[in-house]
Design an enzyme around this catalytic site. Structure first.
Site, mmCIF file in Angstrom:
data_model
loop_
_atom_site.group_PDB
_atom_site.id
_atom_site.type_symbol
_atom_site.label_atom_id
_atom_site.label_comp_id
_atom_site.label_asym_id
_atom_site.label_seq_id
_atom_site.Cartn_x
_atom_site.Cartn_y
_atom_site.Cartn_z
ATOM 1 N N GLU A 86 0.837 -1.196 0.000
ATOM 2 C CA GLU A 86 0.000 0.000 0.000
ATOM 3 C C GLU A 86 0.877 1.253 0.000
ATOM 4 O OE1 GLU A 86 -3.085 -0.244 -0.499
ATOM 5 O OE2 GLU A 86 -3.564 -2.314 0.062
ATOM 6 N N CYS A 151 -7.067 -1.413 8.633
ATOM 7 C CA CYS A 151 -5.761 -1.400 7.959
ATOM 8 C C CYS A 151 -5.400 0.023 7.541
ATOM 9 C CB CYS A 151 -5.798 -2.313 6.733
ATOM 10 S SG CYS A 151 -5.949 -4.068 7.151
ATOM 11 N N HIS A 170 -0.690 -5.699 2.643
ATOM 12 C CA HIS A 170 -1.818 -6.627 2.739
ATOM 13 C C HIS A 170 -1.360 -8.007 2.261
ATOM 14 C CE1 HIS A 170 -5.162 -3.503 3.025
ATOM 15 N NE2 HIS A 170 -5.475 -4.423 3.907
#
Length: 199
Positions: A86, A151, A170
């Site tokens: 991410e 998250c 992730h």
């Protein structure tokens, strides 16, 4: 006199709806077993419950206690088939209930922050290339949307403290890859991040 080791903190999440066994925490524990393969780095792991209020309290505490050269949060994505790096996180839009059935009243992560998005200074495209050049069973991709749940919330908390050395990864559920394969992917990603940081 031995040099003091640099500290890397890696967190995973506890169980929540649909994930009674959270592959993020299982793979982080496997990572701890295999290590980072770097003698000058001390690896600290920590499990975070899927609770907004707890995240708001514990993330600043982890930064203060360990002063890490790198903070990596790991979460599970039910739709992921690869390790997903991410690049950024969001401050607003948090309306999904945590495991206690609660979400922030303001729907924000950091109330006094004027930024809606913070981008990690770590170049995830370079990390992705490094992981995919490692001949592992698991491959990686880069994402710009961590999903507006715990998250994303956790990632924004850390980026708000220090965007220069914060990352979020992730991982797929354990029915896609065994935990040890995910751990090897995490290891390769973190090694690449540390190299980028000159460590």
């Amino acid at each position: 006199m031995p040099t003091e080791k640099k500290c890397v903190v890696v967190t995973g999440f506890g169980p929540f709806k649909g994930h009674t066994v959270n592959s993020s925490w299982v793979s982080v524990q496997e990572l701890y077993k295999i290590g980072l393969g770097l003698d000058h780095i001390e690896l600290i792991i920590f499990e975070i419950p899927v609770i907004y209020d707890y995240v708001k309290q514990i993330i600043p505490e982890l930064w203060t206690k360990y002063n890490p050269v790198l903070m990596v949060h790991v979460g599970v994505s039910g739709v992921a088939t690869e390790i997903t790096l991410e690049q950024r996180a969001h401050n607003d839009g948090y309306t999904r209930d945590d495991v206690q059935g609660l979400f922030p009243l303001t729907q924000k992560c950091v109330d006094d922050c004027c930024e809606n998005i913070i981008v990690s200074s770590i170049d995830m495209n370079l990390v992705c290339e490094a992981v995919n050049n490692n001949n592992l069973r698991v491959t990686s991709v880069v994402s710009q949307d961590p999903g507006r749940y715990l998250c994303d919330f956790t990632y924004f908390q850390s980026l708000h403290i220090n965007k220069n050395c914060t990352a979020f990864i992730h991982v797929p559920p354990l029915d896609k890859y065994p935990a040890v394969e995910l751990a090897k992917g995490l290891q390769a990603a973190i090694q690449a991040m540390l190299k980028q940081l000159g460590l």
